[in-house]
Design a protein around this motif. Sequence first.
Motif, PDB file in Angstrom:
ATOM      1  N   THR A 409      35.486  34.314  44.977  1.00 46.31           N
ATOM      2  CA  THR A 409      36.782  34.230  45.640  1.00 46.31           C
ATOM      3  C   THR A 409      36.986  35.476  46.492  1.00 46.31           C
ATOM      4  O   THR A 409      36.681  36.590  46.068  1.00 46.31           O
ATOM      5  CB  THR A 409      37.923  34.126  44.604  1.00 46.31           C
ATOM      6  OG1 THR A 409      37.684  33.007  43.759  1.00 46.31           O
ATOM      7  CG2 THR A 409      39.265  33.964  45.286  1.00 46.31           C
ATOM      8  N   SER A 410      37.509  35.271  47.686  1.00 46.40           N
ATOM      9  CA  SER A 410      37.823  36.393  48.560  1.00 46.40           C
ATOM     10  C   SER A 410      39.203  36.180  49.169  1.00 46.40           C
ATOM     11  O   SER A 410      39.748  35.072  49.143  1.00 46.40           O
ATOM     12  CB  SER A 410      36.767  36.543  49.667  1.00 46.40           C
ATOM     13  OG  SER A 410      36.675  35.353  50.429  1.00 46.40           O
ATOM     14  N   ILE A 411      39.759  37.235  49.718  1.00 49.07           N
ATOM     15  CA  ILE A 411      41.106  37.197  50.286  1.00 49.07           C
ATOM     16  C   ILE A 411      41.004  37.062  51.798  1.00 49.07           C
ATOM     17  O   ILE A 411      40.385  37.889  52.469  1.00 49.07           O
ATOM     18  CB  ILE A 411      41.884  38.468  49.905  1.00 49.07           C
ATOM     19  CG1 ILE A 411      41.970  38.589  48.384  1.00 49.07           C
ATOM     20  CG2 ILE A 411      43.279  38.460  50.517  1.00 49.07           C
ATOM     21  CD1 ILE A 411      42.529  39.914  47.901  1.00 49.07           C
ATOM     22  N   LYS A 412      41.607  36.012  52.329  1.00 48.93           N
ATOM     23  CA  LYS A 412      41.576  35.773  53.771  1.00 48.93           C
ATOM     24  C   LYS A 412      42.755  36.418  54.485  1.00 48.93           C
ATOM     25  O   LYS A 412      42.652  36.838  55.633  1.00 48.93           O
ATOM     26  CB  LYS A 412      41.576  34.266  54.047  1.00 48.93           C
ATOM     27  CG  LYS A 412      40.328  33.539  53.575  1.00 48.93           C
ATOM     28  CD  LYS A 412      40.402  32.054  53.883  1.00 48.93           C
ATOM     29  CE  LYS A 412      40.489  31.799  55.376  1.00 48.93           C
ATOM     30  NZ  LYS A 412      40.510  30.350  55.664  1.00 48.93           N
ATOM     31  N   ASN A 413      43.895  36.462  53.810  1.00 50.78           N
ATOM     32  CA  ASN A 413      45.101  36.986  54.459  1.00 50.78           C
ATOM     33  C   ASN A 413      46.046  37.509  53.387  1.00 50.78           C
ATOM     34  O   ASN A 413      45.978  37.097  52.226  1.00 50.78           O
ATOM     35  CB  ASN A 413      45.781  35.889  55.281  1.00 50.78           C
ATOM     36  CG  ASN A 413      46.869  36.426  56.186  1.00 50.78           C
ATOM     37  OD1 ASN A 413      46.919  37.632  56.457  1.00 50.78           O
ATOM     38  ND2 ASN A 413      47.744  35.561  56.644  1.00 50.78           N
ATOM     39  N   ALA A 414      46.925  38.419  53.778  1.00 49.89           N
ATOM     40  CA  ALA A 414      47.924  38.972  52.859  1.00 49.89           C
ATOM     41  C   ALA A 414      49.254  39.077  53.578  1.00 49.89           C
ATOM     42  O   ALA A 414      49.314  39.551  54.722  1.00 49.89           O
ATOM     43  CB  ALA A 414      47.484  40.338  52.346  1.00 49.89           C
ATOM     44  N   GLN A 415      50.307  38.614  52.915  1.00 50.16           N
ATOM     45  CA  GLN A 415      51.654  38.669  53.465  1.00 50.16           C
ATOM     46  C   GLN A 415      52.564  39.286  52.420  1.00 50.16           C
ATOM     47  O   GLN A 415      52.256  39.294  51.233  1.00 50.16           O
ATOM     48  CB  GLN A 415      52.134  37.262  53.849  1.00 50.16           C
ATOM     49  CG  GLN A 415      51.242  36.585  54.880  1.00 50.16           C
ATOM     50  CD  GLN A 415      51.452  35.093  54.936  1.00 50.16           C
ATOM     51  OE1 GLN A 415      52.287  34.547  54.220  1.00 50.16           O
ATOM     52  NE2 GLN A 415      50.690  34.419  55.786  1.00 50.16           N
TER      53      GLN A 415
END
Length: 650
Positions: A409-415
Amino acid sequence: MSIYSLRGLNVRFCRQAYILAHVRAGVVPMPGRTKLRLSLSITPLRSSHNNLYQMTGGSKCGVKNAELLQAKDCNISKRKNVTSDKKPCDGEGAGGSGSKKGAPSGGSIMGDDEATRKTRMLLALLAALGLGGLLLWLLTRRKQKVADSTECGTTAAIASTVPATSAELPKHVPYLLIGGGTAGFSAFRAIKSNDPRAKVLMITNESRKPYMRPPLSKELWYSAEKGEVTKDYRFKQWTGAERSLFFEPEEFFVDPTKLMETVNGGIAVAQGFTVKKIDPAKHIVTLADGYEITYDECLIATGCAPKSLDVFAQATPGVKEKVMVYRSPDDFERLKRYADEKKSITIVGNGFTGSELACSLANYAKDKKVKIYQIFPESGNMSKVLPTYLSNWTTAKVESMGVCVMPETSIKNAQRDEAALKLVLNNGKSLLTDVVVVCVGCEPNTSIALTSGLEVDKSLGGFVVNAELEARRNLFVAGDASCFYDPLLGRRRVEHHDHSVVSGRLAGENMVGKKKAYNHQSMFWSDLGPEVGYEGIGLVDASLRTVGVFALPTSNPEPRTDNLTETAVMEGGGSGSTVTVNPETPDVKCDPKDADEYGRGVIFYMKDDKIVGILLWNLFNRIGLARTIINQNKKYDDLNEVAKLFEIHA
C-alpha cells in the motif's frame, strides 16, 4: 463548547427567529412581490475523525455532509456518501406560504408598510448575527491552526545557540568534531584515553548534548508507559539496568568559551551551529555565519537525515503540519503527546524504525484505545532484511500486537482539515488519521562535500574514506556518513549504532596517531515488542540466498543483552579466531517453511557459497561467534552442522 456547536446554535437561533417573525408579523406576499427566501446551511456536529473539507461546492437545495472515511479493524472501508435529508428550497415558515385563494388582503394585524419595515429590521438583525458567527468561526479556526502548528509543525522556533554567538568559540582547537552523535562522542573518548589533556570541540546543529538514538524507537516507550519522561530520558533496558539516553550528564562537558583555558582539557559542545565548508589543505572550518576555526585534527561525523516522501514534500502547509519524521527526543515527545491524547497514528515504512515504532506504540497505547496503522509498499515487515517466510510471520506478529498493517500500500494524495488527515491510497481506499510518521530510511549528510572538495560515493552515498577512515590528511569520517572498504564484503556504508561506536573509536585513535585500519564487522539489533528480538552481522540482505534453522518454541525465552555498551559491541570473534564443528552436537535439521512458530533460530546469508551474513533470531550473547564465522570466509559442506554451534536448543 466546540466551534461547531456555536455555529449550530447560531443557525438554529436565526431560523427560529425568522419563523417567529413570520408568525407574529403575519407577512403576506404582495401581488408581484418575490417570496422571501432564507437559505441556511446547517453544519452537523462531527468528531475529529470526520472533519474533512468538502471537495465539491454545496447544492442550493440541501446540504451534503462530508464523505465519511473510516478504517475499522484493518478493514479499510470504501468511501461512503452520507447525506442529510434534503430541505426544501423554499423554506418558508408558518403562515409564509401565502393566503388561500380569495382570502382578504387586509387579514394581517399590521399594515403592509409596517410589516415590511419590521421585516427589513429583522433581516438586518439576522445578517448581523450571521456575520458575528462567521467572524467567531474564523477566529477560532485561526487559533486552532496556530495550536496545531505549534504542536506538530515543521516550522519550529529557531533554537538558541550555545554559546550565544560563534565569536565566543575558540579560533583554534587541537581536535575538532563535526556532528554531535554517537560516532563523534566515541571518537572523543578514544582521543581522551590516549591524550588525557586533549581539548576537543564538538560542533552540532542540534540543541542537545550527545545522546543515543536506538532507545527512541524501542526501550524508551516501554519505560514511558509507567510515567512521564524524565529530563534525562531515563529508561530500563531489557536486562533491567536503568540508564539515561544521554552519554554523559550536563556537568561532564566544558564551557565552549573556556575550553582552551582548561588545564586538563575535555570536550565542549557548540550547540546550534552548522559547518558550511572545510578547507582540508589549510585545516580551516567555516561556519554558516562565516566564522572560521582552525584545527590540528578533524572528524566528520554528521550522520544521516531522515527521508520524506514526495507526496508530503509537495503537500500544502496544512498537511505538512500533521506529518513528521522520527529521529530525535523532540520527535519522541511529540508522538507521545499524540498517543496520550488518543490520536490515531499512521506509520509509513516497514524498516527498522517503522517496524520497531509500530510495535512500541501498540504496546504503549494498548490501554489507551489508540489506533496504530502501518503502511508500506513492500509485502511484509522488514522485507529487505528477513527472508520472505520470516517477514510474513513477523507481519502477522505485528498485527497480533494491535497494529493495523497495510502491506503493498502506498499513499497517492493527502488532504487536511482542522483535525485530521485524509490519506488517499493506491488501492482506491482512503484512511483518516491524526498524524503521519514517515520512517522510510535516511540519507547521509554530505552537503559540505561539494564546497570542501571531498568525494562522495555515487551509489552508496557517504564520504569516501581509506582503510584508516581518512578522507584527506588529518580529516577523518566515521559513522553513518562514512563509506569505507570492507576487505571481505566490498565497499559499504552502514547505519547502525555498533558501527558508529567502533568507527568513531578507531577514527579517534587515528587522530592521535595510531594509524589503525578499520576491519570490524559491525552488528545490529532490533526489537519487535517484548517477545521478539534479533541481532545480525555482516551482509544481512533478503535478496541473498538464505538457509534458516529454527528450534521448537520454548517457554523459557533467551535473556536479552545490553547492546548499548561499548564493550558489548566488541565482544568475541576476532579475525584470527577459528571455529570447528563438533559432530556430536544434537541434530538441528529443520525446514523453516514448515515451522509453526519461529521461536529461536539462526539464518545464514550466502554469497558464492560462503556465509556473508548471520541473523540470530531470539538468540543473544552469540554475536562474537557469528563474527568469527564470517571472518573465516570459507565454504561449509553442511550449514546444519554450523547451526549447532549456536546452541539454539539450549
